[in-house]
Design an enzyme around this catalytic site. Structure first.
Site, short mmCIF file in Angstrom:
data_model
loop_
_atom_site.label_atom_id
_atom_site.label_comp_id
_atom_site.label_asym_id
_atom_site.label_seq_id
_atom_site.Cartn_x
_atom_site.Cartn_y
_atom_site.Cartn_z
N HIS A 159 0.98 -1.39 0.07
CA HIS A 159 0.22 -0.18 0.20
C HIS A 159 0.96 1.53 0.07
CE1 HIS A 159 -3.94 -2.37 1.24
NE2 HIS A 159 -3.82 -2.94 0.35
N GLU A 216 1.03 3.80 1.56
CA GLU A 216 1.61 4.22 3.52
C GLU A 216 3.14 3.21 3.47
OE1 GLU A 216 -1.63 3.57 2.46
OE2 GLU A 216 -3.07 4.22 3.54
N CYS A 232 -6.01 1.96 5.93
CA CYS A 232 -6.65 0.22 6.26
C CYS A 232 -6.77 -0.07 7.30
CB CYS A 232 -6.79 -0.62 4.11
SG CYS A 232 -4.70 -1.82 4.77
N ARG A 252 -6.07 5.85 -23.49
CA ARG A 252 -5.75 4.10 -23.85
C ARG A 252 -5.12 4.04 -22.09
NH1 ARG A 252 -5.41 1.77 -29.67
NH2 ARG A 252 -7.66 2.53 -30.19
N ASP A 268 -12.54 -3.58 -38.78
CA ASP A 268 -11.39 -2.38 -38.64
C ASP A 268 -9.67 -2.54 -38.35
OD1 ASP A 268 -12.92 -0.50 -39.16
OD2 ASP A 268 -12.87 0.91 -36.56
N LEU A 313 -5.54 -2.42 -30.89
CA LEU A 313 -6.24 -1.60 -29.51
C LEU A 313 -4.97 -1.20 -28.66
CD1 LEU A 313 -8.74 -3.08 -29.25
CD2 LEU A 313 -8.95 -0.92 -29.73
N GLU A 340 -14.72 2.00 -27.61
CA GLU A 340 -14.27 2.59 -29.31
C GLU A 340 -15.80 1.91 -29.35
OE1 GLU A 340 -10.31 2.92 -30.74
OE2 GLU A 340 -9.97 3.62 -28.08
N GLY A 365 -18.23 0.96 -31.85
CA GLY A 365 -19.04 1.85 -33.51
C GLY A 365 -20.99 1.95 -33.71
N1 LIG Z 1 -15.63 6.61 -35.10
C1 LIG Z 1 -15.53 5.25 -34.35
O1 LIG Z 1 -15.44 6.04 -32.86
C2 LIG Z 1 -15.80 4.27 -34.35
C3 LIG Z 1 -15.75 3.01 -33.51
C4 LIG Z 1 -15.93 1.89 -33.41
C5 LIG Z 1 -15.92 1.72 -34.63
N2 LIG Z 1 -16.44 2.71 -35.46
C6 LIG Z 1 -16.97 1.96 -37.10
O2 LIG Z 1 -18.36 1.42 -36.50
C7 LIG Z 1 -18.19 0.07 -37.65
C8 LIG Z 1 -18.60 -1.02 -37.27
O3 LIG Z 1 -19.39 -0.84 -36.08
P1 LIG Z 1 -20.77 -2.23 -35.87
O4 LIG Z 1 -22.16 -1.21 -35.49
O5 LIG Z 1 -20.55 -2.44 -36.31
O6 LIG Z 1 -19.93 -3.01 -35.00
P2 LIG Z 1 -19.98 -2.34 -33.53
O7 LIG Z 1 -21.06 -1.45 -32.58
O8 LIG Z 1 -18.37 -2.13 -33.17
O9 LIG Z 1 -20.33 -3.96 -32.58
C9 LIG Z 1 -21.00 -4.58 -32.44
C10 LIG Z 1 -21.04 -6.17 -31.88
O10 LIG Z 1 -21.05 -5.65 -30.32
C11 LIG Z 1 -22.23 -6.92 -29.92
N3 LIG Z 1 -23.55 -6.58 -28.94
C12 LIG Z 1 -22.80 -7.62 -27.96
N4 LIG Z 1 -23.68 -6.90 -27.08
C13 LIG Z 1 -24.59 -6.20 -27.99
C14 LIG Z 1 -25.66 -5.57 -27.85
N5 LIG Z 1 -27.06 -5.38 -26.04
N6 LIG Z 1 -26.73 -4.68 -28.97
C15 LIG Z 1 -25.89 -4.93 -29.82
N7 LIG Z 1 -25.11 -5.71 -29.89
C16 LIG Z 1 -23.73 -6.08 -28.90
C17 LIG Z 1 -23.01 -7.64 -31.22
O11 LIG Z 1 -23.02 -8.62 -31.28
P3 LIG Z 1 -23.88 -9.41 -32.61
O12 LIG Z 1 -23.21 -9.29 -34.10
O13 LIG Z 1 -24.63 -10.99 -31.61
O14 LIG Z 1 -25.44 -9.12 -32.06
C18 LIG Z 1 -21.47 -6.94 -32.31
O15 LIG Z 1 -20.76 -8.05 -32.24
C19 LIG Z 1 -16.70 0.18 -38.72
O16 LIG Z 1 -17.62 1.61 -40.16
C20 LIG Z 1 -15.47 0.70 -38.05
O17 LIG Z 1 -14.37 1.61 -38.60
C21 LIG Z 1 -16.26 3.68 -35.37
#
Ligand SMILES: NC(=O)c1ccc[n+]([C@@H]2O[C@H](COP(=O)([O-])OP(=O)(O)OC[C@H]3O[C@@H](n4cnc5c(N)ncnc54)[C@H](OP(=O)(O)O)[C@@H]3O)[C@@H](O)[C@H]2O)c1
Length: 389
Positions: free
Chosen positions: A59, A61, A84, A193, A209, A213, A302, A304
């Site tokens: 810890h 301390e 603690c 990150r 992508d 990461l 991050e 989508g």
């Molecule tokens: N600009 C940015 O900051 C940024 C960041 C990240 C990604 N992106 C872009 O986003 C795109 C990909 O996005 P995406 O929508 O296809 O995928 P995503 O949002 O990255 O991933 C969706 C994944 O989450 C899973 N998931 C788990 N629990 C879920 C729930 N409760 N509801 C929905 N999904 C759930 C889905 O599973 P299931 O398939 O089984 O439903 C799926 O595999 C790419 O073009 C990438 O370049 C941009």
């Protein structure tokens, strides 16, 4: 995590402020334990200091007292979290402080985790030590809001980061990798990150992508602090050959729901990927609870569009960092959020309030907090407010 302000400026006592700054050295590595910093001082001058670096390690301390040696006798100790008073993986810090014969202990905040501690201040006072608490525990609670979030909600603190076009598009077309922000936005991402315990993306983003990461530059220390990496999957699983599973320092883990194909899961395991399960009917919250059980207090997501929409609908976002670039995505570009309107058509109800904002490179970076606020008590719009001139 403030990007443009220093919360320690609000700490009136300079030695307690120093302890806060020292505690920050554990950020990203200390989870699931709290950040703690300690300063041993004499006549207002620092004799030694120490921080808690990782769970199971000494810890703060103990680190500071070891460094102080005989200089600890009769010294004044400043510590960000109440010492603690229990036997865990290490002996109680109260016993060590009493054995060293320190004169006083000044504490930033009470330890709220009554299941393992509490009473540290009373034990020290009963042993003849002068005990004092900071007038304002706010900065210390904010410093440990990830740890407090897991104590209160049994899930990690969720910080979402998105790079967006000026018309709020996260990609330029569905299914393609797009470079949206400038090197300034990229630097912000790398810092986020490096200061996070874990990073998580959806399987959809791994498909499109194929990110690695890791944290890379601009500061050298970022490279040494790559967070633990997770891929969230519900039914569709990422390919075992994805780069995130091939890149050191440690292969990413998959958090997969019980609805995922068992054969495909076995293929991932055979490829050396660690798989963590969660009940499919528990949704995102169950996945986050699995993350907390894996020792993660804070996660940078991050997402989508699909994952972003699910996170909003599950009401689990504590902080949002948007990095907005000046280009426009247009009609072909996918929307970032595809759920229902928040509020009613006549009146939009904000889910988030901005707490700080700045220009980095040619991008605008804004930190948003959920309107509900966080267990630390911050997040209800503590931003520097500007007036029109
Ligand atoms: N600009 C940015 O900051 C940024 C960041 C990240 C990604 N992106 C872009 O986003 C795109 C990909 O996005 P995406 O929508 O296809 O995928 P995503 O949002 O990255 O991933 C969706 C994944 O989450 C899973 N998931 C788990 N629990 C879920 C729930 N409760 N509801 C929905 N999904 C759930 C889905 O599973 P299931 O398939 O089984 O439903 C799926 O595999 C790419 O073009 C990438 O370049 C941009």
């Amino acid at each position: 995590m403030p990007l443009f302000s220093d919360p320690s400026v609000g700490i009136a006592d300079p030695l307690l402020r120093r302890a806060y700054i020292v505690a920050e050295r554990g950020r990203g590595t200390v989870s699931p334990n709290p950040l703690v910093g300690c300063v041993v001082a004499r006549d207002g001058r620092v004799v030694a200091e120490g921080h808690h670096a990782r769970a199971g390690g000494p810890h703060a301390e103990v680190v500071a007292l070891d460094a102080a040696g005989p200089g600890a006798r009769g010294a004044d100790v400043y510590v960000t979290l109440e010492p603690c008073d229990h036997h865990g993986r290490t002996p109680p810090c109260t016993e060590r402080l009493l054995a060293e014969g320190v004169a006083s202990v000044t504490i930033g905040m009470r330890d709220p985790d009554t299941s393992v501690s509490g009473g540290g201040a009373e034990r020290l006072a009963a042993g003849g030590v002068r005990v004092r608490f900071a007038d304002d525990p706010g900065p210390f609670r904010a410093q440990n809001e990830a740890w407090l979030t897991r104590l209160v909600h049994r899930r990690p603190f969720v910080r979402v980061k998105a790079a967006l076009t000026l018309d709020a598009r996260p990609a330029l077309s569905a299914g393609t990798r797009s470079a949206i922000t400038s090197s300034g936005g990229r630097d912000v991402t790398m810092r986020l990150r490096a200061e996070s315990t874990a990073i998580m993306v959806g399987a959809g983003t791994v498909d499109v992508d194929d990110p690695i990461l890791t944290a890379r530059g601009p500061l050298e220390e970022h490279a040494a602090r790559t967070p633990r990496r997770y891929v969230l999957a519900r039914t569709s699983l990422p390919a075992p050959g994805a780069r995130v599973f091939q890149t050191p320092p440690e292969c990413a883990a998959v958090i997969a729901s019980g609805a995922a194909d068992p054969d495909a899961l076995e293929t991932l395991r055979n490829a050396g990927v660690r798989v963590i399960g969660y009940p499919a009917d528990g949704g995102i919250l169950a996945a986050l609870e699995a993350l907390a059980a894996d020792g993660v207090d804070d996660v940078l997501v991050e997402p989508g569009p699909r994952l972003m929409t699910a996170l909003v609908e599950s009401e689990v976002i504590d902080e949002l960092v948007t990095i907005t670039a000046g280009g426009l995505g247009g009609d072909e570009a996918p929307a970032w959020y595809t759920g229902p309107i928040t509020g009613a058509a006549e009146r939009l109800v904000p889910l988030f309030v901005p707490i700080e904002s700045g220009i980095v490179g040619t991008d605008v970076v804004t930190v948003w907090r959920t309107v509900v606020g966080s267990p630390s008590g911050i997040g209800k719009g503590s931003a520097l407010r500007c007036s029109l001139v």
